[in-house]
Design an enzyme around this catalytic site. Structure first.
Site, PDB file in Angstrom:
ATOM      1  N   GLU A 293       0.822  -1.214   0.000  1.00 28.84           N
ATOM      2  CA  GLU A 293       0.000   0.000   0.000  1.00 28.84           C
ATOM      3  C   GLU A 293       0.856   1.265   0.000  1.00 28.84           C
ATOM      4  O   GLU A 293       0.636   2.185   0.793  1.00 28.84           O
ATOM      5  CB  GLU A 293      -0.963  -0.023   1.192  1.00 28.84           C
ATOM      6  N   ASP A 372      -8.499  -8.918   3.790  1.00 27.44           N
ATOM      7  CA  ASP A 372      -8.236  -7.855   4.751  1.00 27.44           C
ATOM      8  C   ASP A 372      -9.302  -7.813   5.846  1.00 27.44           C
ATOM      9  O   ASP A 372     -10.139  -6.910   5.852  1.00 27.44           O
ATOM     10  CB  ASP A 372      -8.186  -6.507   4.023  1.00 27.44           C
ATOM     11  N   GLU A 400     -12.396  -2.599  12.329  1.00 32.11           N
ATOM     12  CA  GLU A 400     -12.395  -1.819  11.091  1.00 32.11           C
ATOM     13  C   GLU A 400     -13.559  -2.186  10.163  1.00 32.11           C
ATOM     14  O   GLU A 400     -14.327  -1.324   9.753  1.00 32.11           O
ATOM     15  CB  GLU A 400     -11.061  -2.004  10.360  1.00 32.11           C
TER      16      GLU A 400
HETATM   17  C1  GCU Z   1      -6.010  -2.246   5.831  1.00 32.67           C
HETATM   18  C2  GCU Z   1      -6.341  -0.965   6.510  1.00 32.67           C
HETATM   19  C3  GCU Z   1      -5.196  -0.005   6.459  1.00 32.67           C
HETATM   20  C4  GCU Z   1      -3.931  -0.677   6.993  1.00 32.67           C
HETATM   21  C5  GCU Z   1      -3.677  -1.965   6.248  1.00 32.67           C
HETATM   22  C6  GCU Z   1      -2.548  -2.783   6.828  1.00 32.67           C
HETATM   23  O1  GCU Z   1      -5.888  -2.061   4.455  1.00 32.67           O
HETATM   24  O2  GCU Z   1      -7.480  -0.396   5.926  1.00 32.67           O
HETATM   25  O3  GCU Z   1      -5.537   1.105   7.222  1.00 32.67           O
HETATM   26  O4  GCU Z   1      -2.854   0.156   6.874  1.00 32.67           O
HETATM   27  O5  GCU Z   1      -4.812  -2.770   6.331  1.00 32.67           O
HETATM   28  O6  GCU Z   1      -2.838  -3.787   7.450  1.00 32.67           O
HETATM   29  O7  GCU Z   1      -1.394  -2.463   6.637  1.00 32.67           O
END
Ligand code: GCU
Length: 685
Positions: A293, A372, A400
């Site tokens: 990400e 996730d 979440e």
């Molecule tokens: C999910 C979450 C993010 C987090 C990511 C992770 O995508 O929405 O906020 O950073 O997981 O586990 O790194």
């Protein structure tokens, strides 16, 4: 900063309010330490806790036996005579401890209660267990219990940012950080007590997305305060960890590369790690989110995940440190038209070839599901798929995708399913619990981590009922054999007292809450359909055309993602017989049907209902169940603390609104897509 006082926050299950005398006091006025050093920091914490708990709950101020009697000359003064009438509490170190330094046993012998422990941490856990029994109003008479942790590492991961915000936090702001400064106060200690009381032994204080000020946590700017935090955790046997920015060698060190094979990179990290372990006491190592990400990582330099992890592992090795490397690595810039790329496959595809290449002090941290943290996912095939690599399970206690600590969702039943899952990696030791405890591979660098749900709200978890997830996670991490119900039988009396109606009502609500949430949101394993970004509330197509790889693939004929061998092939990542079971629509467990298959709306499920009718029924039922919980809670007015009552009532109000919106939006969407009406003729907008 540092402005809270003890009165402004709650002690949750450690509130130590007055308890009924169930005949425990004869054992608890005097204690004797055998083989433990009373000056040891953990022993000191255990004794302080013992005093605090017993004085609060039973009005007893326990004192240490004034001298240790010689063998054969016991009870030679008046005080001792009195003690012998009463019995005493003996806190004894078992030598040799073997490998059970964290284990303890509690039993009654000759009128004394004996707590035997392999080491200081075992003593602390044993004291907390004794207090737990008192708090549950259980008699110690005739007790005979022993416990030791199933998982070597039992960690909490905070996703706290240094500006004070918490990524996916639903209980206020961080109690570690504010305005890029570190907070150290009494609340830190209370948090360490809460964590240790359920057997947790590791904490990562900062978000895995390490940016800006957080990159500087490993520099002079913060060392002093970081060390103070780490010391507090050390008092409770909790190892301290930080999340790292993989590109710190560039951002802090001014290097032009973060290539793990470049000598200057390796040298920079060696120097940096020396400094970190010199300056931060009780440091256990680091957690790293790389190539995920948008975070930097070894892929940028054409290197593998193993290259990156091993480079850091070599740098922390001289200090006994570990590198916990996350496996949440996937393509987050996908095109929805691309039916071959499958985010669910990514963890396995990115990590499996290097099985066996990781250093002994590297642990791969793997989310429970391949996507996730959805309300239901299959178990990640990487767990147990890896046969020569240390593995750690990551679960999300922070809600979440499971209701933001507004909607009630007791997650322990889900965690139990994960732990009990048979991966078929090794005959006789193939469950996820086996893998992460080290039983499968005979390794010690293994365990479990949870993205935790705490914040600086007075009650720590926003919704009081979400406290059950924090408590339950810790207890389960320590003893994976505990059931979801047994955990509630502990948590409810310690938090709410001993009223039977409260116990029964709450158990019913909590034990069913996960299925209820699933019913009114995204049943049959489809997941998502949430409002993008925030991940609360319904938006059926919210993620359907975006880059995150999270598609439900609904069209006018059916719904679901084909992950069989005719689709993305994800099902083939499992060992047999799981691979075949998931591969076929007939044998796939129905609760995961839409995760693995694209299914026509007219397909008949085992219940005899069509898929479309199941969607309608599930959403109506889910709403009704939520409504019944809200009503059941209302009946507890006067039986629970008014503040708790009001907090939970307010949340139920919001949950009902959320459940209504989900029900109506999902039902309308699929009615319009399929053109098939509800056979019960209920209102669909
Ligand atoms: C999910 C979450 C993010 C987090 C990511 C992770 O995508 O929405 O906020 O950073 O997981 O586990 O790194």
């Amino acid at each position: 900063m540092e402005k809270q006082t003890a009165k402004e926050w709650k002690q949750l299950w450690l509130s130590y309010t007055k308890k009924k005398n169930v005949g425990n006091d004869p054992f608890l006025h005097t204690y004797r330490l055998e083989g433990f050093d009373r000056e040891n920091r953990i022993v000191r914490s255990a004794l302080e806790e013992l005093k605090k708990g017993l004085s609060g709950m039973l009005g007893i101020d326990p004192s240490e036996e004034s001298f240790a009697p010689e063998a054969g000359k016991e009870h030679i003064n008046e005080q001792d005579k009195a003690n012998s009438m009463q019995g005493i509490l003996i806190l004894r170190r078992l030598i040799p401890a073997g490998n059970n330094e964290e284990g303890y046993s509690l039993h009654e012998k000759e009128g004394n209660i004996i707590l035997e422990a392999g080491g200081e941490k075992g003593l602390l856990y044993g004291v907390f267990h004794l207090l737990r029994l008192v708090s549950m109003e259980k008699s110690l008479k005739g007790i005979c219990e022993a416990a030791g942790p199933d998982n070597p590492l039992r960690m909490v991961n905070h996703w706290d940012n240094m500006d004070g915000g918490i990524e996916r936090g639903y209980s206020g702001n961080s109690f570690f950080f504010e305005n890029n400064e570190i907070i150290v106060n009494e609340r830190t200690r209370d948090y360490a007590r809460l964590a240790a009381s359920v057997g947790l032994n590791g904490v990562v204080i900062n978000n895995v997305n390490v940016k800006q000020a957080a990159t500087y946590l490993i520099t002079d700017r913060y060392f002093e305060k970081v060390a103070q935090l780490a010391e507090i955790f050390a008092d409770y046997g909790i190892r301290f960890y930080l999340s790292l920015n993989y590109a710190a060698c560039m951002e802090l060190g001014g290097l032009s590369t973060a290539d793990p094979l470049a000598e200057e990179v390796q040298a920079w990290w060696k120097e940096k790690m020396k400094e970190c372990f010199d300056r931060i006491p009780n440091l256990g190592g680091f957690l790293v989110k790389a190539d995920s990400e948008g975070r930097p990582g070894p892929f940028t330099y054409g290197r593998t995940q193993a290259d990156g992890a091993n480079m850091l592992a070599d740098a922390v090795k001289p200090y006994g440190g570990i590198i916990i490397w996350r496996c949440f690595v996937y393509n987050c810039t996908q095109d929805w038209r691309d039916y071959k790329t499958d985010r669910a496959r990514a963890g396995y595809d990115n990590f499996i070839q290097m099985d066996g290449d990781y250093r002994e002090n590297v642990i791969l941290q793997i989310k429970n599901g391949p996507m996730d943290f959805q309300i239901r996912e299959p178990i990640s095939p990487l767990l147990g798929g890896l046969k020569k690599t240390n593995q750690m399970l990551e679960v999300q206690v922070a809600q979440e995708y499971t209701g933001h600590q507004i909607d009630v969702c007791y997650l322990i039943p889900m965690f139990k399913e994960v732990l009990d899952f048979h991966t078929y990696c090794k005959a006789g030791a193939d469950t996820v619990a086996d893998v992460i405890s080290g039983r499968t591979l005979g390794n010690r660098n293994t365990g479990i981590a949870a993205v935790i749900n705490t914040g600086n709200d007075a009650n720590w978890t926003g919704n009081y009922l979400a406290g059950a997830n924090f408590y339950g996670y810790g207890r389960l991490a320590f003893r994976t054999d505990l059931t979801a119900e047994e955990i509630l039988d502990e948590w409810i009396p310690q938090t709410f007292g001993s009223d039977e109606k409260v116990l029964e009502t709450l158990k019913k609500i909590l034990l069913n809450s996960r299925t209820t949430y699933e019913k009114y949101t995204s049943p049959l394993g489809i997941g998502w359909m949430v409002n993008p970004g925030v991940h609360y509330g319904c938006s059926v197509d919210g993620y359907e055309y975006s880059r995150w790889g999270t598609y439900h693939r609904a069209d006018h004929l059916g719904l679901g993602v084909d992950r069989s061998d005719k689709g993305t092939g994800y099902a083939q990542q499992y060992y047999e017989p799981n691979a075949s079971m998931y591969n076929s629509m007939e044998s796939c467990p129905e609760e995961l049907l839409l995760f693995f298959h694209h299914v026509p709306y007219t397909y008949v499920l085992k219940s005899g209902k069509t898929l479309i009718q199941h969607i309608y029924d599930s959403h109506f039922e889910g709403y009704e169940e939520a409504e019944s919980y809200a009503k059941a809670w209302d009946e507890l007015e006067g039986l629970v603390d008014p503040e708790i009552f009001g907090n939970v009532k307010e949340r139920f109000g919001r949950q009902l609104q959320n459940a209504r919106e989900w029900r109506d939006q999902v039902n309308s969407y699929f009615y319009r897509k399929s053109g098939i009406p509800d056979e019960k003729g209920r209102t669909i907008y």
